[in-house]
Write a protein that holds these residues in place. Structure first.
Motif, short mmCIF file in Angstrom:
data_model
loop_
_atom_site.label_atom_id
_atom_site.label_comp_id
_atom_site.label_asym_id
_atom_site.label_seq_id
_atom_site.Cartn_x
_atom_site.Cartn_y
_atom_site.Cartn_z
N MET A 1 0.81 -1.26 0.04
CA MET A 1 -0.02 0.20 0.00
C MET A 1 0.74 1.15 -0.11
O MET A 1 1.84 1.61 0.79
N GLN A 2 0.57 2.32 -0.91
CA GLN A 2 1.20 3.57 -1.11
C GLN A 2 0.99 4.04 0.38
O GLN A 2 0.12 4.35 0.79
N ARG A 3 2.28 4.66 0.80
CA ARG A 3 2.08 5.64 2.04
C ARG A 3 2.49 6.98 1.60
O ARG A 3 3.43 7.55 0.97
N PHE A 4 1.65 8.03 2.12
CA PHE A 4 1.59 9.21 1.49
C PHE A 4 1.51 10.18 3.01
O PHE A 4 0.72 9.77 3.95
N THR A 5 2.40 11.30 3.13
CA THR A 5 2.36 12.37 4.34
C THR A 5 1.65 13.46 4.03
O THR A 5 1.45 14.33 4.85
N SER A 6 1.16 13.68 2.62
CA SER A 6 0.63 14.87 2.32
C SER A 6 0.06 14.49 1.16
O SER A 6 -0.02 13.68 0.22
N PHE A 7 -1.14 15.46 1.10
CA PHE A 7 -1.98 15.47 -0.18
C PHE A 7 -1.16 15.89 -1.37
O PHE A 7 -1.62 15.31 -2.68
N ARG A 8 -0.27 16.51 -1.23
CA ARG A 8 0.88 16.98 -2.30
C ARG A 8 1.35 15.82 -3.15
O ARG A 8 1.72 15.63 -4.45
N GLN A 9 1.80 14.71 -2.16
CA GLN A 9 2.50 13.64 -2.72
C GLN A 9 1.31 12.69 -3.10
O GLN A 9 1.63 11.89 -4.05
N PHE A 10 0.08 12.70 -2.74
CA PHE A 10 -0.87 11.86 -3.12
C PHE A 10 -1.60 12.37 -4.30
O PHE A 10 -1.76 11.31 -5.17
N TRP A 11 -1.71 13.56 -4.80
CA TRP A 11 -2.26 14.21 -5.83
C TRP A 11 -1.69 13.32 -7.13
O TRP A 11 -2.57 12.91 -7.99
N PRO A 12 -0.41 13.34 -7.49
CA PRO A 12 0.22 12.41 -8.88
C PRO A 12 -0.27 11.14 -8.68
O PRO A 12 -0.60 10.50 -9.59
N TYR A 13 -0.39 10.31 -7.73
CA TYR A 13 -0.84 9.14 -7.45
C TYR A 13 -2.18 8.85 -7.90
O TYR A 13 -2.56 8.09 -8.85
N TYR A 14 -3.07 9.81 -7.42
CA TYR A 14 -4.18 9.84 -7.78
C TYR A 14 -4.62 10.05 -9.34
O TYR A 14 -5.47 9.34 -10.09
N LEU A 15 -3.88 10.89 -9.83
CA LEU A 15 -3.99 11.17 -11.20
C LEU A 15 -3.47 9.83 -12.04
O LEU A 15 -4.39 9.70 -13.20
N GLN A 16 -2.45 9.04 -11.65
CA GLN A 16 -2.21 7.95 -12.26
C GLN A 16 -3.24 7.05 -12.14
O GLN A 16 -3.48 6.11 -13.16
N GLU A 17 -4.00 6.95 -11.19
CA GLU A 17 -4.95 5.96 -10.89
C GLU A 17 -6.12 6.17 -11.64
O GLU A 17 -7.33 5.34 -11.91
N HIS A 18 -6.32 7.57 -12.41
CA HIS A 18 -7.20 7.92 -13.11
C HIS A 18 -6.92 8.10 -14.68
O HIS A 18 -7.22 9.41 -15.31
N ALA A 19 -5.99 7.46 -15.26
CA ALA A 19 -5.23 7.60 -16.46
C ALA A 19 -5.90 7.62 -17.60
O ALA A 19 -6.06 8.28 -18.74
N ARG A 20 -7.12 6.83 -17.42
CA ARG A 20 -8.05 6.68 -18.73
C ARG A 20 -9.06 7.75 -18.62
O ARG A 20 -9.59 8.22 -17.79
N VAL A 21 -9.29 8.20 -20.22
CA VAL A 21 -10.37 9.23 -20.15
C VAL A 21 -11.74 8.99 -19.74
O VAL A 21 -12.29 9.72 -19.21
N GLY A 22 -12.15 7.59 -19.90
CA GLY A 22 -13.48 7.05 -19.60
C GLY A 22 -13.55 7.17 -18.13
O GLY A 22 -14.76 7.57 -17.47
#
Length: 119
Positions: A1-22
């Motif tokens: 499981m990914q560990r993040f200490t800030s939203f700033r660290q989490f944001w790129p991960y979140y975007l990668q988890e939403h890589a598809r347009v659909g």
């Protein structure tokens, strides 16, 4: 499981988890419905529709993860940051800035993430 200490660290991960347009489109629909329902709740004072909010938002989002992205929603691991990111994703899309954010996160095509930048 990914560990993040800030939203700033989490944001790129979140975007990668939403890589598809659909996946993002289904998130935009769900978040738009949540905002519309929230406005209607406040305007009408009829709070009976309150339970519909999470169904509208998460229903579309989770369908995107199951049917399009084929991954597990970040909501299950990072619920508060994920909720905030859903609204930020919607806002950045409305403002025309989501493409920039996705490129910064290493999303280089529809569902394609730069392997060197994968979180």
């Amino acid at each position: 499981m990914q560990r993040f200490t800030s939203f700033r660290q989490f944001w790129p991960y979140y975007l990668q988890e939403h890589a598809r347009v659909g996946t993002r489109v289904l998130h935009y629909i769900g978040t738009s419905l949540v905002l519309l329902i929230a406005v209607l709740l406040v305007a009408s004072g009829d709070w009976r529709m309150l339970p519909i909010l999470p169904i509208a938002g998460y229903g579309f989002a989770w369908a995107g993860h199951a049917l399009v992205e084929r991954n597990r929603p970040a909501t299950f691991r990072h619920p508060l940051w994920s909720l905030g990111a859903d609204f930020l994703l919607w806002y950045r899309f409305v403002m025309g800035q989501s493409g920039h954010d996705l490129r910064q996160a290493g999303v280089i095509g529809d569902g394609v993430i730069d392997p060197a930048r994968r979180l």
